[in-house]
Design an enzyme around this catalytic site. Structure first.
Site, short mmCIF file in Angstrom:
data_model
loop_
_atom_site.label_atom_id
_atom_site.label_comp_id
_atom_site.label_asym_id
_atom_site.label_seq_id
_atom_site.Cartn_x
_atom_site.Cartn_y
_atom_site.Cartn_z
N LYS A 183 0.81 -1.21 0.00
CA LYS A 183 0.00 0.00 0.00
C LYS A 183 0.85 1.27 0.00
O LYS A 183 0.48 2.27 -0.61
CB LYS A 183 -0.93 0.01 1.21
N ARG A 217 -6.22 -7.58 -9.98
CA ARG A 217 -6.91 -8.85 -10.28
C ARG A 217 -8.36 -8.54 -10.57
O ARG A 217 -8.80 -7.40 -10.48
CB ARG A 217 -6.84 -9.75 -9.04
N HIS A 248 -14.70 -3.72 7.59
CA HIS A 248 -13.90 -3.37 6.40
C HIS A 248 -14.00 -4.41 5.30
O HIS A 248 -13.18 -4.45 4.40
CB HIS A 248 -12.42 -3.15 6.75
N GLU A 305 -2.86 6.72 7.95
CA GLU A 305 -3.76 7.50 7.09
C GLU A 305 -4.74 8.26 7.94
O GLU A 305 -5.23 7.75 8.94
CB GLU A 305 -4.57 6.54 6.19
#
Ligand code: ADP
Ligand code: ADP
Ligand code: MG
Length: 626
Positions: free
Chosen positions: A116, A297, A235, A200
């Site tokens: 990430k 993907r 999530h 974040e």
């Protein structure tokens, strides 16, 4: 075009890829673990090759076994599906090195986007707005804490190698930072073999908006519009749709342009998804939407995009991998109507979404919607893999039409004795706020009590049950335990009848009408379905079941095979009812086992890291009488 394809996956995605292959005249090769020998994806393939024992790391995650299966079967191409080896750059490289066609992006793109932090750094370079935060190399706890203070709370700590909603911690205030960092690192190291994290800003009123992109080997990249995947639990996506409700042309232009630019920047080939997070506090705005991550993907929710564009994304994957150009240009890709997908899981929302395993003695999925299913009636839901058993996808002219259709489809699902979330899905889709398009990632969490709880059986269902039970019990009128004693054929019918629904008594209103009760009688249970829920009905009071006795005597047993990920109490501890005793990981999810009453931990049989089978006594609680 190649003539045969091996799918390195299982379940609904393997079956879905085979469907397109068959339509295109491409031979299909399945791989399977010992647990899946009888499963539908194996039955449907032209060839099937056993690759190992049930645990994914011994079978579906073994690159060498999958490659050997490709060589043995003569398959020319490998499709990885999602999960498992799909985002494993070494595997992609090994497939190519073996002289086979890899149906996915180049290995170097997978590794560039797999972390990430690296992906965000690349996006910043490409001029794509990213979620504000810290991506630095310096992983020192003090430094991270200083960065956290700079970014401001609330924030998220994310494992750079994370995925599937794991390795993430939301931190509300500076006080909670260090302990969240420690536990996030532990989970990241155990789950992904990499304990590095990024920080974040936590976006408030978050909506998950993602863009489907597609690239070919000649460097062309197009997008196929956006999806909204804001309905999530822990999530993880539950309900997804295309297009996003409330999307404006300006915001669509901003995200799709950014997504195509991002894909071009990394030399993307094949199907990919760029995920964004939006602050939807004041609706969707072009300056309040940021890049979150890229999935290199096919995505679980790709069918909603297929429905609104009319494109078969797996066919495009095949064509692009075979070296063909993209079948359509950007201008030729049109958006039509609205589509919504619901993920059907073998789990029980009423008991904290505990996964449910066993034989699907009865399994009926609705007509009128697209069904991508992993299983058929009579198949097993095994404890080794993801509990997602099917996806239902509705497409209509309008969003309202699609949600009505899907709510009805979910409400008509019939599953027994395995538990499923069909009723929960129907309640989400029927919720006035969902219908109004007021969705954000807190939607489910904020309404959990209403959504997870199964409603009582309706009066109509009770009446139906009573009529059916009466008809089926007539041969047993002299049974002293029967609630139907006293019933005589020529007497006026009673106005109420005592029945038991999942063991609870109800006085069912009787009716003069003649009912065609569709009572499902299986082994020792009689079952009626309503609103996606199964109700076991009986004319007799319940025999106490051993599970409830177990809770009563303080025995805490493992509800399914799994791994103990944490133990939060010590021998001799005083605990309060509802307090967490330990956390078990099974079927890729964590399950919290709590104290059934106030008491003292009298026995503790396991510690962190232990593998346990189903029904094993984990701990015992003694009532605290003092
Ligand atoms: P998405 O963003 O597409 O929802 P995730 O990031 O949640 O996908 O990851 C893909 C997930 O797909 C994996 O975590 C895994 O749980 C699930 N998965 C993998 N293989 C299968 C399969 N054969 N059938 C259903 N689900 C699968
Ligand atoms: P994963 O790899 O597990 O899919 P993501 O980075 O895609 O991880 O995040 C998963 C989910 O967590 C998102 O769909 C969203 O609901 C939530 N999330 C992630 N980042 C943020 C953020 N910065 N602010 C608010 N919610 C977030
Ligand atoms: Mg994600």
């Amino acid at each position: 075009m190649f003539k045969s394809v091996l799918v390195a996956n299982r379940g609904e995605i393997a079956r879905r890829i085979f469907r397109t292959a068959r339509r295109m005249g491409i031979a299909t090769v399945a791989v399977y673990s010992e647990a899946d020998a009888q499963s539908a994806h194996v039955r449907e393939a032209d060839h099937a090759i056993l690759i190992g024992p049930p645990a994914a790391r011994d079978s579906y995650l073994r690159a060498d076994a999958v490659l050997a299966a490709a060589q043995d079967s003569g398959a020319e191409a490998i499709h990885p599906g999602y999960g498992f080896l799909s985002e494993n750059a070494d595997f992609a490289e090994a497939v190519l090195a073996a002289g086979l066609i890899w149906i996915g992006p180049p290995a170097k793109v997978i590794s560039a986007m797999g972390r990430k932090d690296a992906a965000k750094a690349l996006m910043i370079k490409a001029g794509v707005p990213v979620t504000p935060g810290y991506l630095g190399e310096d992983q020192d706890a003090e430094n991270l804490q200083a960065e956290a203070a700079r970014i401001g709370y609330p924030l998220l700590i994310k494992a750079v190698a994370g995925g599937g909603g794991k390795g993430m911690r939301r931190v509300e205030t500076a006080d909670g930072f260090l302990s969240a960092l420690t536990s996030c690192r532990r989970e990241a190291a155990a789950g992904f073999g990499d304990d590095r994290v990024l920080i974040e800003k936590y976006i408030s009123t978050p909506r998950h908006i993602e863009v489907q992109v597609f690239g070919d080997q000649a460097g062309r990249v197009v997008h196929l519009f956006e999806r909204d995947c804001s309905l999530q639990r822990r999530h993880q996506k539950v309900i997804e749709e295309a297009p996003a409700p409330g999307m404006t042309l300006a915001v669509r232009e901003a995200v799709t342009t950014a997504a195509v630019r991002a894909a071009q920047a990394v030399g993307y080939v094949g199907a990919g998804t760029i995920e964004f997070i939006a602050d939807a506090g004041e609706g969707l705005r072009a300056d309040r939407i940021w890049f979150m991550e890229m999935n290199t993907r096919l995505q679980v929710e790709h069918p909603v995009t297929e429905a609104v564009t009319g494109v078969d994304l797996v066919e495009w994957q095949f064509r692009v991998a075979a070296g063909e150009r993209l079948p359509l240009t950007q201008d030729e890709i049109k958006l039509s109507g609205h589509a919504i997908e619901a993920r059907l899981y073998a789990e029980n929302p009423a008991s904290g979404f505990l996964p449910s395993i066993g034989t699907l003695e009865h399994f009926q999925l609705p007509d009128g919607v697209r069904v991508d299913s992993a299983v058929e009636e009579g198949d097993e839901v095994s404890p080794f893999y993801d509990p997602m058993i099917a996806k239902l996808i509705a497409h209509a002219q309008t969003r309202e039409g699609a949600s009505d259709l899907l709510a009805e489809a979910c409400a008509s699902v019939e599953i027994w004795p395995v538990k499923a979330n069909a009723g929960f899905l129907a309640r989400c889709l029927d919720h006035p706020d969902f219908i109004a398009g007021k969705v954000d990632t807190g939607f489910i969490e904020n309404r959990l009590a209403d959504l997870a709880q199964r409603p009582a059986p309706s009066a109509a269902l009770q009446t139906l049950a009573a009529a059916a039970l009466m008809a089926s019990d007539q041969g047993e009128i002299n049974d002293p335990w029967s609630a139907l004693t006293g019933f005589r054929l020529n007497a006026p019918p009673p106005s109420e009848l005592r029945i038991y629904v999942d063991g609870e008594p109800f006085d069912a209103p009787m009716s003069d009408e003649d009912f065609e009760a569709d009572l499902l009688v299986l082994n020792d249970a009689s079952v009626l379905f309503e609103g996606g829920e199964a109700f076991a009905v009986s004319s007799r009071p319940p025999v106490r079941d051993p599970a409830s006795l177990a809770a009563g005597n303080g025995e805490i047993r493992s509800p399914m095979p799994g791994k103990v990920v944490s133990v939060s109490a010590n021998l001799g501890d005083k605990v309060l009812k509802g307090q967490v005793i330990l956390v078990l990981e099974a079927m890729k999810m964590e399950h919290t086992l709590i104290a059934p009453f106030d008491g003292i931990i009298e026995a503790l049989a396991v510690s962190t890291g232990d593998q346990v089978s189903e029904g094993v006594a984990l701990a015992r609680l003694k009532a605290d009488i003092a």
